[in-house]
Design a protein around this motif. Structure first.
Motif, short mmCIF file in Angstrom:
data_model
loop_
_atom_site.label_atom_id
_atom_site.label_comp_id
_atom_site.label_asym_id
_atom_site.label_seq_id
_atom_site.Cartn_x
_atom_site.Cartn_y
_atom_site.Cartn_z
N GLY A 225 0.05 -1.06 8.28
CA GLY A 225 0.55 -0.01 7.39
C GLY A 225 1.08 -0.56 6.08
N ILE A 226 1.79 -1.69 6.15
CA ILE A 226 2.32 -2.30 4.92
C ILE A 226 1.17 -2.77 4.03
N MET A 227 0.17 -3.40 4.64
CA MET A 227 -0.97 -3.88 3.85
C MET A 227 -1.73 -2.71 3.23
N LYS A 228 -1.88 -1.62 3.98
CA LYS A 228 -2.54 -0.44 3.41
C LYS A 228 -1.74 0.11 2.23
N ALA A 229 -0.40 0.17 2.40
CA ALA A 229 0.43 0.67 1.32
C ALA A 229 0.33 -0.22 0.08
N GLN A 230 0.37 -1.54 0.28
CA GLN A 230 0.24 -2.45 -0.86
C GLN A 230 -1.14 -2.35 -1.50
N CYS A 231 -2.17 -2.20 -0.69
CA CYS A 231 -3.52 -2.06 -1.25
C CYS A 231 -3.64 -0.79 -2.08
N ILE A 232 -3.02 0.31 -1.59
CA ILE A 232 -3.05 1.55 -2.37
C ILE A 232 -2.32 1.37 -3.69
N LEU A 233 -1.15 0.71 -3.65
CA LEU A 233 -0.38 0.48 -4.88
C LEU A 233 -1.15 -0.40 -5.85
N ILE A 234 -1.72 -1.50 -5.34
CA ILE A 234 -2.44 -2.42 -6.21
C ILE A 234 -3.70 -1.76 -6.78
N CYS A 235 -4.43 -1.02 -5.94
CA CYS A 235 -5.64 -0.34 -6.43
C CYS A 235 -5.29 0.71 -7.49
N THR A 236 -4.18 1.43 -7.27
CA THR A 236 -3.76 2.42 -8.26
C THR A 236 -3.40 1.75 -9.58
N SER A 237 -2.62 0.65 -9.51
CA SER A 237 -2.25 -0.08 -10.73
C SER A 237 -3.49 -0.65 -11.41
N THR A 238 -4.41 -1.20 -10.63
CA THR A 238 -5.63 -1.79 -11.20
C THR A 238 -6.46 -0.74 -11.91
N LEU A 239 -6.59 0.44 -11.28
CA LEU A 239 -7.36 1.52 -11.92
C LEU A 239 -6.70 1.96 -13.22
N LEU A 240 -5.38 2.10 -13.21
CA LEU A 240 -4.67 2.49 -14.44
C LEU A 240 -4.84 1.43 -15.53
N ILE A 241 -4.76 0.15 -15.15
CA ILE A 241 -4.92 -0.92 -16.14
C ILE A 241 -6.32 -0.90 -16.73
N TRP A 242 -7.32 -0.76 -15.86
CA TRP A 242 -8.71 -0.77 -16.34
C TRP A 242 -8.96 0.41 -17.29
N VAL A 243 -8.50 1.60 -16.90
CA VAL A 243 -8.70 2.77 -17.76
C VAL A 243 -7.93 2.60 -19.07
N GLY A 244 -6.68 2.13 -18.98
CA GLY A 244 -5.88 1.98 -20.19
C GLY A 244 -6.44 0.95 -21.16
N LEU A 245 -6.86 -0.20 -20.63
CA LEU A 245 -7.43 -1.23 -21.51
C LEU A 245 -8.77 -0.80 -22.09
N THR A 246 -9.53 -0.02 -21.32
CA THR A 246 -10.80 0.50 -21.85
C THR A 246 -10.53 1.47 -23.01
N ILE A 247 -9.52 2.32 -22.85
CA ILE A 247 -9.18 3.25 -23.94
C ILE A 247 -8.70 2.48 -25.17
N LEU A 248 -7.94 1.40 -24.94
CA LEU A 248 -7.44 0.60 -26.07
C LEU A 248 -8.52 -0.30 -26.67
N ASN A 249 -9.71 -0.30 -26.06
CA ASN A 249 -10.85 -1.09 -26.58
C ASN A 249 -10.52 -2.58 -26.63
N VAL A 250 -10.00 -3.10 -25.52
CA VAL A 250 -9.65 -4.51 -25.41
C VAL A 250 -10.86 -5.29 -24.90
N ASN A 251 -11.02 -6.51 -25.40
CA ASN A 251 -12.11 -7.37 -24.93
C ASN A 251 -11.79 -7.93 -23.54
#
Length: 371
Positions: A225-251
């Motif tokens: 359960g802890i690993m699932k929770a951490q995976c959900i948190l990390i995947c959510t943060s990763t998706l937000l980072i990817w979308v945000g950096l794509t919008i900011l047009n970062v290399n």
């Protein structure tokens, strides 16, 4: 009465000796037999998949184990290869682009300082009337020389740091022998898992077996359960980072996103170690739109994680937050970052031992309530 106290003290010594021997055996096992310890843990994780192939596809135990172990090895090899390629690309990009970016930052800062200092120099010159054209040119030349030296020193320092990181990555002790032994041990542990469980059950007293039978199940459920929770948190943060950096047009969005996802695993460090210095650099280099964008992105990540984390972890840890905080701090004091990573699992293990009744069993043994 005295004999009873002596017996209780003797039983207490036996319990403490058993705990000390267990911790010592686990420590020595990890130090000298870590490939087999890792292989045993992986074999335990692969058992549901092996049993699924046995039941659904009617495969033999050996062939099902071989298929699952090979698939696991290929998956891990592909994952680490992807991470390694992206890490090399990221380091190469930093080594080639960062010195120029740093020089531009230093030029921007010195230019701003020069603009701020020039009116003051004129005022001082007007007040004192002692600075002539030669001294003014000398002061300008001195500022330019200082700017060049500062740029060269900072670029050289950063280049040395990046070269050190590259050398450290290249010199990681990847033991091919330990890898092969670990893979073979995983296969044999997985294939003979039922026999291993039978031997353990035959050597364990029935009372401890009845109480301890709850431990693997509860521990597996909690850790999963802890690993699932951490995976959900990390995947959510990763998706937000990817979308945000794509919008900011970062290399090199993918490389930065993967690095941020790896850093996000470290407790109390997270993505701030990347975004805060990056935002500060963008501010002092005059990239105010990038500064605002990075600040908003980091704020969204932090708020999202703070909202989701208590809900996801509260039902799995089942311990007061202050105990978890004490465990994290104590783990950091003893083992540093690794202690902070391991301390939640240690706390979960102790909680599982308590809820399974083994602590009560040890207390009864010490007090003589149970033979």
């Amino acid at each position: 009465m005295d004999n009873q106290l002596i017996y209780r003290f003797f039983r207490l010594c036996l319990v403490l000796l058993a705990i000390t021997c267990t911790v010592l055996i686990m420590t020595l096992s990890w130090t000298y037999l870590y490939p087999f310890v890792i292989a045993l843990c992986i074999a335990a994780l692969l058992q549901p998949f092996i049993q699924l192939l046995e039941r659904q596809m009617k495969l033999s135990r050996t062939f099902a184990t071989l298929v699952i172990v090979l698939f696991f090895c290929l998956f891990m090899a592909a994952f680490f290869l992807l991470v390694l390629v992206e890490a090399i690309r990221g380091v190469h990009f930093l080594a080639s682009e960062t010195p120029a970016q740093l020089q531009r930052l230093i030029h921007h800062i010195t230019d701003q300082l020069t603009l701020l200092a020039t009116p003051m120099i004129h005022k001082i010159e007007g007040w004192l009337g002692t600075m002539n054209d030669t001294q003014r040119h000398s002061l300008t030349d001195s500022i330019q020389v200082l700017q060049t030296k500062a740029s060269s020193f900072a670029a050289g320092l950063l280049q040395s740091f990046l070269e050190t990181i590259t050398s450290a990555i290249a010199s990681l002790p990847m033991s091919l022998t330990a890898l092969i032994v670990g893979i073979l041990a995983t296969f044999f542990f997985s294939k003979d898992w039922n026999k291993i469980l039978g031997v353990v059950e035959s050597l364990t007293p029935r009372t401890i077996l009845e109480k301890g039978g709850m431990i693997p199940r509860q521990l597996r459920q909690t850790i999963t359960g802890i690993m699932k929770a951490q995976c959900i948190l990390i995947c959510t943060s990763t998706l937000l980072i990817w979308v945000g950096l794509t919008i900011l047009n970062v290399n090199h969005v993918l490389s930065i996103t993967l690095i941020a996802a790896l850093v996000d695993v470290i407790p109390y460090v997270g993505t701030g170690v990347i975004f805060i210095p990056w935002a500060i650099y963008s501010f002092f280099s005059g990239q105010f739109s990038m500064t605002i964008g990075l600040s908003i992105l980091y704020a969204v990540i932090v708020i999202t994680r703070q909202v989701l984390e208590p809900k996801l972890l509260a039902s799995h840890f089942g311990v007061p937050p202050v105990l978890l905080l004490i465990g994290l701090f104590l783990g950091f004091q003893l083992l540093g970052v690794y202690g902070m990573i391991l301390s939640p699992f240690v706390i979960v293990t102790i909680k599982t031992l308590y809820t399974s009744g083994l602590f009560h069993l040890a207390k009864s043994f010490i007090l003589g309530d149970q033979k």
